[in-house]
Design a protein around this motif. Structure first.
Motif, PDB file in Angstrom:
ATOM      1  N   ASP A  10       0.799  -1.222   0.000  1.00 35.51           N
ATOM      2  CA  ASP A  10       0.000   0.000   0.000  1.00 35.51           C
ATOM      3  C   ASP A  10       0.831   1.271   0.000  1.00 35.51           C
ATOM      4  OD1 ASP A  10      -2.508  -1.297   0.026  1.00 35.51           O
ATOM      5  OD2 ASP A  10      -2.343  -1.628   2.189  1.00 35.51           O
ATOM      6  N   ASP A  11       2.156   1.148   0.043  1.00 32.36           N
ATOM      7  CA  ASP A  11       2.990   2.340   0.061  1.00 32.36           C
ATOM      8  C   ASP A  11       3.981   2.396  -1.109  1.00 32.36           C
ATOM      9  OD1 ASP A  11       4.556   0.250   0.871  1.00 32.36           O
ATOM     10  OD2 ASP A  11       5.242   1.166   2.745  1.00 32.36           O
ATOM     11  N   LEU A  12       3.913   1.421  -2.005  1.00 29.64           N
ATOM     12  CA  LEU A  12       4.828   1.387  -3.145  1.00 29.64           C
ATOM     13  C   LEU A  12       4.033   1.103  -4.412  1.00 29.64           C
ATOM     14  CD1 LEU A  12       7.804   1.550  -4.030  1.00 29.64           C
ATOM     15  CD2 LEU A  12       7.980  -0.917  -3.644  1.00 29.64           C
ATOM     16  N   PHE A  13       4.167   2.021  -5.391  1.00 31.55           N
ATOM     17  CA  PHE A  13       3.365   1.957  -6.606  1.00 31.55           C
ATOM     18  C   PHE A  13       4.269   2.059  -7.833  1.00 31.55           C
ATOM     19  CE2 PHE A  13       1.021   3.785  -3.138  1.00 31.55           C
ATOM     20  CZ  PHE A  13      -0.210   3.152  -3.174  1.00 31.55           C
ATOM     21  N   CYS A  14       3.737   1.670  -8.961  1.00 27.04           N
ATOM     22  CA  CYS A  14       4.473   1.770 -10.221  1.00 27.04           C
ATOM     23  C   CYS A  14       3.513   2.176 -11.323  1.00 27.04           C
ATOM     24  CB  CYS A  14       5.149   0.445 -10.562  1.00 27.04           C
ATOM     25  SG  CYS A  14       6.018   0.444 -12.153  1.00 27.04           S
ATOM     26  N   ILE A  15       3.929   3.141 -12.150  1.00 25.32           N
ATOM     27  CA  ILE A  15       3.096   3.610 -13.256  1.00 25.32           C
ATOM     28  C   ILE A  15       3.911   3.625 -14.545  1.00 25.32           C
ATOM     29  CG2 ILE A  15       1.605   5.033 -11.783  1.00 25.32           C
ATOM     30  CD1 ILE A  15       3.273   7.473 -12.777  1.00 25.32           C
ATOM     31  N   GLY A  16       3.211   3.755 -15.657  1.00 26.04           N
ATOM     32  CA  GLY A  16       3.863   3.905 -16.948  1.00 26.04           C
ATOM     33  C   GLY A  16       4.298   2.579 -17.548  1.00 26.04           C
ATOM     34  N   PRO A  17       5.254   2.630 -18.484  1.00 25.63           N
ATOM     35  CA  PRO A  17       5.654   1.434 -19.229  1.00 25.63           C
ATOM     36  C   PRO A  17       6.080   0.253 -18.375  1.00 25.63           C
ATOM     37  CG  PRO A  17       6.552   3.393 -20.278  1.00 25.63           C
ATOM     38  CD  PRO A  17       5.925   3.848 -18.994  1.00 25.63           C
ATOM     39  N   MET A  18       6.628   0.502 -17.192  1.00 23.54           N
ATOM     40  CA  MET A  18       7.068  -0.607 -16.351  1.00 23.54           C
ATOM     41  C   MET A  18       5.897  -1.417 -15.792  1.00 23.54           C
ATOM     42  SD  MET A  18      10.320  -0.748 -16.502  1.00 23.54           S
ATOM     43  CE  MET A  18      10.784  -1.765 -15.114  1.00 23.54           C
ATOM     44  N   SER A  19       4.661  -0.923 -15.965  1.00 28.06           N
ATOM     45  CA  SER A  19       3.485  -1.662 -15.497  1.00 28.06           C
ATOM     46  C   SER A  19       2.755  -2.341 -16.650  1.00 28.06           C
ATOM     47  CB  SER A  19       2.523  -0.716 -14.755  1.00 28.06           C
ATOM     48  OG  SER A  19       1.978   0.267 -15.629  1.00 28.06           O
TER      49      SER A  19
END
Length: 441
Positions: free
Chosen positions: A391-400
């Motif tokens: 709940d405190d670490l997210f990933c956005i963009g091409p790496m997802s």
């Protein structure tokens, strides 16, 4: 992401960027070369999904351009810098930028500690990984061989791509997609007048956008995730409205379609259909296609399908050996340069990025099942090595892309950023006191 957080949240925001060239531009939009163009019309490039005319209106104040024009990527970089500065103004001190490379993230009792290469640390309640694309992987056939200095180029975006090359000879470009086209045009603009061989496994080149065509609204229902059926329906639709429109119609449902596909179907798509999808989905601006096609017609660019066997030093050049896909014939190229345009590395286990190496070592991230990037859930929460969404670490963009697939273009990334910003804004703790994030050594 930072701009969206400034709109929807009350939390302080710290934006960490490895280098300071122009805030918010990244690699793609940091280029200042006039031949590097957007491959999406201005109408589709607003940074905000609920303000579709935002970029078009910004553009109209700077030049005589319409929403249906394709403009330089560097100009769009200027726009993103303005968006960031406006967000900084709205945040009223709640958004700060740090120049430095994040090399490690450590979880402690009171949150996450982001460690920078220079010894500084930043404490955060939540961290969003927004790293874009990783550099291309070093070809396996190259191994540890040493080629003449400057002969192998692993950065197709280098400003001095043609500066140290003779004006004649053969340049081998590994790949024949959008990046390969950019590299060819960059070589041409830099004065190179020799032969450019774009070599890829299938020898496919991107198609072009139709001039002046107005994008359709697209489908509202998600098709069944059966590849043979999808291909058949797409072909049938293409005979009715043209393939450009038929492919564009899938845009609103592509992510939902990907989510419904079983893993073995996704794998089959990547193995058999992805190259053909890419050349139809990710197209060239008409002016770029005209220039590239002109170089092909002049015999200065050749596109070939084949498999590279190896390369070795031969004086000041490299002898590259490859087999043609169609007849298996063997060819040897005396290359003054080999430029890697094979696309970004996606397997985070093979990356040279210190931060990803650290996150893997700490078991805070894992590759997605198809090694397309970082494994995340539908809420962009990073899944750790134990299969737990954090709940405190997210990933956005091409790496997802392993979870979302269609997540490498601005029209898709802006929706992702908006939705994540809204969710983070609803979570506590919320404060404008940026001193909570003060740097320390």
């Amino acid at each position: 992401m930072a701009a969206q957080l400034a709109l929807y949240g009350e939390k302080p925001i710290v934006l960490i960027e490895r280098t300071f060239v122009q805030r918010g531009c990244g690699v793609a939009f940091g280029t200042r070369h006039p031949r590097h163009m957007l491959n999406v019309r201005a109408a589709g490039m607003s940074a905000f999904p609920d303000k579709p005319d935002h970029f078009s209106n910004w553009l109209a104040t700077r030049r005589a351009a319409t929403a249906h024009d394709f403009v330089e990527r560097g100009l769009y970089g200027d726009y993103l810098s303005d968006v960031l500065e406006q967000a900084r103004y709205r945040a009223d001190g709640g958004l700060i930028s740090i120049t430095g490379e994040a090399t490690a993230i450590e979880r402690g009792a009171d949150g996450l500690m982001v460690h920078l290469a220079d010894g500084r640390t930043v404490r955060a309640y939540q961290v969003v990984l927004a790293q874009g694309n990783l550099p291309p992987a070093r070809p396996a056939w190259l191994g540890s061989r040493l080629l003449p200095p400057g002969c192998y180029i692993d950065d197709p975006w280098a400003d001095d791509l043609a500066d140290h090359l003779p004006s004649e000879g053969t340049v081998v470009v590994l790949g024949s997609g959008l990046t390969a086209v950019d590299a060819a045009l960059r070589l041409d603009a830099g004065g190179f007048r020799g032969r450019i061989l774009c070599l890829s496994r299938r020898g496919l080149k991107p198609h072009r956008h139709l001039s002046g065509a107005i994008p359709l609204h697209g489908q509202r229902t998600t098709p069944a995730p059966v590849l043979s059926r999808l291909v058949g329906e797409l072909r049938e639709r293409a005979t009715m409205i043209g393939w450009h429109a038929a492919v564009d119609e899938l845009r609103p449902v592509t992510q939902a379609l990907w989510a419904r596909m079983p893993m073995h179907t996704r794998s089959r798509f990547l193995r058999h259909l992805r190259p053909y999808w890419d050349i139809h989905r990710h197209r060239l601006a008409p002016v770029v296609a005209d220039r590239f096609d002109g170089m092909i017609a002049e015999g200065r660019v050749q596109i070939a399908a084949g498999r590279v066997l190896g390369a070795e030093q031969s004086g000041s050049t490299a002898k590259l050996t490859w087999d043609a896909r169609d007849d298996g014939s063997r060819h040897v190229e005396d290359a003054i340069a080999i430029i890697n345009c094979t696309g970004p590395q996606t397997d985070i286990r093979r990356t040279r990025a210190p931060l990803l190496d650290d996150l893997l070592a700490r078991s805070l991230v894992r590759p997605d099942p198809l090694a397309l990037g970082i494994d995340v859930d539908q809420c962009c929460r990073v899944i750790n090595a134990h299969g737990e969404a954090q709940d405190d670490l997210f990933c956005i963009g091409p790496m997802s892309r392993g979870t979302f697939w269609e997540i490498i273009a601005i029209p898709d990334i802006r929706w992702q950023c908006q939705e994540l910003a809204r969710r983070l804004a609803e979570e506590k703790p919320a404060t404008r006191d940026v001193s909570n994030f003060a740097l320390s050594r």
